[in-house]
Motif scaffolding. Structure first.
Motif, short mmCIF file in Angstrom:
data_model
loop_
_atom_site.label_atom_id
_atom_site.label_comp_id
_atom_site.label_asym_id
_atom_site.label_seq_id
_atom_site.Cartn_x
_atom_site.Cartn_y
_atom_site.Cartn_z
N SER A 419 0.82 -1.22 0.00
CA SER A 419 0.00 0.00 0.00
C SER A 419 0.84 1.26 0.00
N GLN A 420 2.16 1.13 0.26
CA GLN A 420 3.02 2.29 0.30
C GLN A 420 3.25 2.84 -1.10
N PRO A 421 3.51 4.15 -1.23
CA PRO A 421 3.80 4.72 -2.56
C PRO A 421 5.03 4.07 -3.16
N GLY A 422 5.11 4.05 -4.48
CA GLY A 422 6.24 3.44 -5.17
C GLY A 422 7.53 4.20 -4.91
N SER A 423 8.62 3.60 -5.29
CA SER A 423 9.94 4.19 -5.05
C SER A 423 10.25 5.33 -6.01
N GLY A 424 9.39 5.56 -6.97
CA GLY A 424 9.65 6.63 -7.92
C GLY A 424 10.53 6.22 -9.08
N GLY A 425 10.90 4.95 -9.13
CA GLY A 425 11.72 4.47 -10.22
C GLY A 425 10.92 4.34 -11.50
N PRO A 426 11.60 4.10 -12.60
CA PRO A 426 10.91 3.98 -13.89
C PRO A 426 10.02 2.73 -13.92
N PRO A 427 8.91 2.79 -14.64
CA PRO A 427 7.99 1.64 -14.71
C PRO A 427 8.49 0.58 -15.70
N THR A 428 9.55 -0.10 -15.32
CA THR A 428 10.16 -1.11 -16.19
C THR A 428 9.30 -2.36 -16.25
N LEU A 429 9.63 -3.23 -17.20
CA LEU A 429 8.94 -4.52 -17.28
C LEU A 429 9.10 -5.31 -16.00
N LEU A 430 10.32 -5.29 -15.44
CA LEU A 430 10.58 -6.04 -14.22
C LEU A 430 9.75 -5.50 -13.06
N ALA A 431 9.71 -4.17 -12.92
CA ALA A 431 8.94 -3.59 -11.83
C ALA A 431 7.45 -3.93 -11.96
N GLY A 432 6.94 -3.83 -13.18
CA GLY A 432 5.52 -4.16 -13.39
C GLY A 432 5.23 -5.62 -13.12
N ALA A 433 6.10 -6.50 -13.59
CA ALA A 433 5.90 -7.94 -13.38
C ALA A 433 5.99 -8.29 -11.90
N ALA A 434 6.94 -7.67 -11.18
CA ALA A 434 7.10 -7.96 -9.76
C ALA A 434 5.85 -7.57 -8.98
N ARG A 435 5.28 -6.41 -9.31
CA ARG A 435 4.08 -5.98 -8.59
C ARG A 435 2.89 -6.90 -8.90
N GLN A 436 2.74 -7.30 -10.15
CA GLN A 436 1.67 -8.24 -10.49
C GLN A 436 1.90 -9.59 -9.84
N LEU A 437 3.16 -9.97 -9.71
CA LEU A 437 3.50 -11.23 -9.06
C LEU A 437 3.00 -11.23 -7.61
N ALA A 438 3.33 -10.15 -6.89
CA ALA A 438 2.90 -10.05 -5.49
C ALA A 438 1.37 -9.98 -5.40
N GLN A 439 0.76 -9.21 -6.29
CA GLN A 439 -0.71 -9.08 -6.25
C GLN A 439 -1.39 -10.41 -6.58
N GLY A 440 -0.82 -11.16 -7.53
CA GLY A 440 -1.40 -12.44 -7.89
C GLY A 440 -1.36 -13.43 -6.75
N VAL A 441 -0.22 -13.51 -6.05
CA VAL A 441 -0.12 -14.43 -4.91
C VAL A 441 -1.04 -13.97 -3.78
N ARG A 442 -1.13 -12.65 -3.56
CA ARG A 442 -2.05 -12.17 -2.53
C ARG A 442 -3.49 -12.55 -2.87
N GLU A 443 -3.85 -12.42 -4.13
CA GLU A 443 -5.20 -12.78 -4.56
C GLU A 443 -5.46 -14.27 -4.34
N SER A 444 -4.42 -15.11 -4.52
CA SER A 444 -4.60 -16.55 -4.32
C SER A 444 -4.89 -16.88 -2.87
N VAL A 445 -4.47 -16.00 -1.96
CA VAL A 445 -4.69 -16.22 -0.53
C VAL A 445 -6.00 -15.62 -0.06
N THR A 446 -6.34 -14.46 -0.59
CA THR A 446 -7.49 -13.72 -0.05
C THR A 446 -8.69 -13.67 -0.98
#
Length: 816
Positions: A419-446
């Protein structure tokens, strides 16, 4: 036969048929293509016909003589003009061979006169078949395919170089380029025009044929550079596409003085650094060379960054070379750590990453922490990995930390982090994939399994273009496959893993995990051969890290259990006990943990897993007992209780599964099957209910489990009709054809023939299985097995078991 061969044959025939007829021919080719050999052949034809032959380098002969001029490009202008006069006389027998460069005015005039009536003969490289034929003549025996391939690749089919290399390898036993073959190029290298030699050497050192780079290096304008390029092509050291021949590249480097090479290298590197151009082709040949200084250190570092995307192992070498050349070690510690880890050297990666983290003066400390975190995740230490990602606290490290928090049961902390604001870094493919990765696993739990799987699959697609050059704690494909297996979407799991393997997602260290998970997918669906193939591919080479070792051991145990191979199960169990000790329980290790729990129940050794199962239970409770992750473990623990003869525990786990049933159709199918299993334990067999439940399991993807449920119910029922129906159900689920329930008695003269069913039973008897194990494999009761064996013994006249086994081996043709 090529057009060129046809033209040459016609010329040969015309000389033989009428040697005194006027004939003017031009032969053009780079050096080494056989101009001299062709003129020598024609000279012999003329001499055989009694016609005098002159080389045309001195006085021109009188009439009725053949003039065959080789290397006309080397003649002075006076001689070239004299030869032109002979060519235009209309009565000469003249052949002129020359290279395409240099083309002075006098040579151009001669060539124009010679080729006015007949196009020049253009000699080209030898084909593969011609190389083989030529090598056979030189060696006196048919060459191997490997030798022909080597000669063709190294020489490009240039006849002179083909002969040179074939002769050099004739006394060796391996297919490689001998030093003698390289040394034989000394004459060509030393006699090159100075400008051409510098151009070719620069090309050999990695400059390629980039005209802008070569022009800057050699200080030439484009016209002068084009002239030098023509000279390079005329030397014969380039192939038909203008690329330097591999053997010529070896020769230019080996036969040029070190100081000349170093000077060119330095200048090339300076130009590319100033322009920001690629350095890898220039710097790679310097690996291992005694060079140092800021220039070379910067070049090695830049080349290492370039290599990281395609070859982490090469990048690691280049970064090490940069340090050896003078680059401060701490400045490159994080990048060296990443390269080492991506190439599979996790010990080296972890050591270097720790250096970067520990030294306050080190550059990229956060990068080093992320590398160490990824390595620790592969080693099964998800908690330690999470803390490092949290400390790094930038870019993709934040969602990776959240992923680890969820995996270790700390959902609230993960939510706060996400829920914290992003680090301000560029929206790279890796950054986007990492966030979706965490959100996907969270969705699998909740939340919804479907939404979780869709999110993780999108993350996998998003990261695919990065391929093997990204270091991850776990890949989106692996986590998508785990979620898919936990909710029965086995086709999705197989598909996403196949794409990950094809794209090289996550590099070499992720490949093993992808193969093992694909093996698990195959095993759970009943594809045991495919599962064994993936298991073998994943474990046949290299050290296996704890996370993959646990996965591999669980897969091996699962296959042994499904084969009813108790001996193999005991053997693997010894390794499994060590694997489970080295890997703490986390959310992503529940799959193998469940399989190990079943094996422990089968071997009555459940106490060894008690603490790990307790940790898993606590972890799931901390996450609110998510149905998607809890169902498969509860299913496995129910089977463990059944095998360990604890029906009350089996009932408790079945009750847990019933609570998860509303969450997903897969959970409902498993819960219903668990309910039927508990009833079977007390002898309550409802054939219709059992068949319905078994078919639902199979439809959910658990084919072997569905067939086993029907088979075990058939063994426990006393109703003959129910038993037959359940056995038929088990066979159909397994994809086997139904067999008649009664067998026709065999005639006396057919006493040594086995029916299909008897042959199956005989093969398993000879292999050493018990009647109970055979019944489980064939989905028949142990008493039915005993009946088949008794019939075979009676018909074969066997009084003892050993006699029966010997006769069965003979009937089976020693196939078992």
């Amino acid at each position: 036969m090529t057009v060129l061969e046809t033209d040459l044959r016609q010329l040969d025939e015309s000389i033989t048929a009428d040697p005194s007829a006027p004939r003017v021919v031009g032969v053009r080719a780079p050096g080494g293509y056989g101009k001299t050999a062709l003129l020598t052949r024609w000279a012999q034809l003329y001499r055989d016909a009694g016609v005098p032959v002159y080389d045309g380098r001195h006085e021109l002969p009188a009439r009725d003589a053949a003039v065959l001029v080789d290397d006309a490009h080397r003649l002075d202008d006076d001689r070239l003009r004299a030869l032109r006069g002979l060519a235009v006389s209309g009565s000469a027998q003249l052949a002129v061979a020359y290279r395409p460069w240099p083309r002075r005015a006098a040579l151009t005039e001669l060539v124009d006169a010679v080729t006015r009536l007949r196009p020049p003969v253009l000699l080209g490289p030898l084909s593969r078949a011609q190389i083989g034929e030529r090598a056979g003549l030189l060696l006196g025996a048919k060459p191997s395919d490997d030798l022909v391939d080597l000669v063709g690749e190294q020489t490009g089919g240039v006849p002179r170089f083909v002969d040179r290399l074939v002769r050099a390898v004739s006394g060796t036993t391996d297919c490689s380029v001998p030093a003698a073959a390289v040394e034989a190029f000394r004459y060509e290298v030393e006699n090159l025009d100075d400008g051409v030699r510098r151009l070719l050497l620069a090309t050999a050192l990695g400059a390629g044929l980039r005209t802008d780079l070569l022009a800057s290096l050699l200080g030439l304008d484009l016209e002068a550079l084009g002239d030098a390029m023509d000279g390079a092509r005329a030397s014969g050291l380039l192939d038909e596409y203008g690329m330097l021949l591999p053997i010529a590249q070896r020769a230019l480097v080996a036969l040029s003085p070190w100081e000349r090479r170093l000077s060119l290298h330095q200048r090339l590197i300076e130009i590319q650094l100033a322009r920001g151009g690629p350095l890898l082709p220039l710097v790679r040949p310097l690996l291992g060379a005694p060079v140092s200084g800021a220039l070379f250190a910067s070049a090695f570092k830049a080349a290492g960054d370039e290599a990281l995307a395609e070859s982490p192992a090469l990048a690691a070498q280049l970064f090490t070379a940069a340090v050896d050349a003078g680059e401060p070690a701490l400045a490159l510690a994080a990048r060296r750590a990443e390269a080492a880890a991506l190439s599979g050297d996790l010990d080296g990666g972890l050591r270097l990453a720790d250096q970067a983290i520990a030294a306050e003066a080190a550059a990229d400390r956060a990068h080093g922490a992320s590398v160490a975190a990824a390595v620790l995740a592969h080693r099964g230490l998800l908690g330690s990995s999470t803390e490092l990602y949290r400390w790094a606290g930038e870019g993709s490290a934040v969602p990776f930390a959240a992923l680890g928090l969820i995996g270790t049961g700390r959902l609230a902390e993960a939510d706060e982090l996400l829920s914290q604001p992003g680090s301000g870094g560029p929206p790279t493919l890796l950054a986007g994939a990492a966030r979706q990765l965490a959100q996907g696993v969270r969705e699998s739990v909740t939340g919804s399994a479907t939404t979780a799987l869709a999110t993780l699959t999108r993350a996998a697609v998003l990261i695919e273009p990065l391929g093997r050059n990204v270091l991850l704690p776990d890949t989106p494909a692996a986590l998508a496959a785990l979620v898919a297996m936990h909710c029965g979407e086995f086709a999705v799991a197989e598909s996403v893993l196949r794409r990950a393997i094809d794209s090289g997602m996550g590099g070499a260290i992720a490949l093993r995990r992808h193969l093992l998970l694909r093996g698990w997918t195959a095993m759970l669906r009943g594809g045991f051969d495919a599962a064994r193939a993936d298991l073998l591919a994943a474990t046949s080479s290299g050290a296996v890290e704890p996370r993959d070792w646990l996965l591999a051991t669980g897969l091996e145990i699962g296959l042994a259990r499904r084969d009813s191979d108790l001996s193999a199960l005991r053997t693997v169990w010894d390794r499994a006990r060590e694997a489970i000790v080295r890997h703490p329980a986390d959310l992503f290790a529940l799959l193998p943990l469940g399989e190990l729990a079943v094996a422990a129940g089968r071997l009555h050794d459940t106490e060894r897993l008690a603490s790990h199962l307790a940790q898993a239970t606590e972890l799931l409770q901390q996450l609110g007992n998510p149905p998607l992750w809890s169902t498969l473990l509860a299913w496995s623990r129910m089977h463990a209780a059944v095998l360990d003869e604890h029906p009350e525990d089996a009932g408790r786990h079945a009750a847990d599964l019933a609570a998860f049933a509303p969450a997903h159709p897969y959970c409902a199918a498993v819960a219903d099957a668990a309910r039927v299993w508990v009833k079977l334990l007390v002898g309550d067999v409802d054939a219709d209910e059992t068949e319905s439940s078994a078919r639902a399991l199979a439809a959910a993807g658990l084919v072997w489990d569905g067939a086993r449920l029907a088979g075990q119910a058939a063994i426990r029922t006393t109703d003959r009709a129910a038993m037959v129906a359940l056995l038929d159900c088990a066979r159909i689920i397994q994809g086997r054809q139904q067999e008649p329930t009664q067998e026709t008695p065999l005639a006396a003269d057919n006493a040594t023939t086995l029916s299909d069913r008897e042959r199956e039973v005989a093969e398993l008897v000879v292999s050493g299985l018990t009647y109970k194990q055979i019944g489980e494999k064939l989905f028949i009761s142990a008493k039915t097995v005993e009946y088949h064996v008794a019939r075979m013994r009676q018909r074969l006249g066997s009084d003892t078991r050993s006699d029966l086994l010997n006769q069965l081996r003979g009937l089976l043709g020693n196939r078992v």
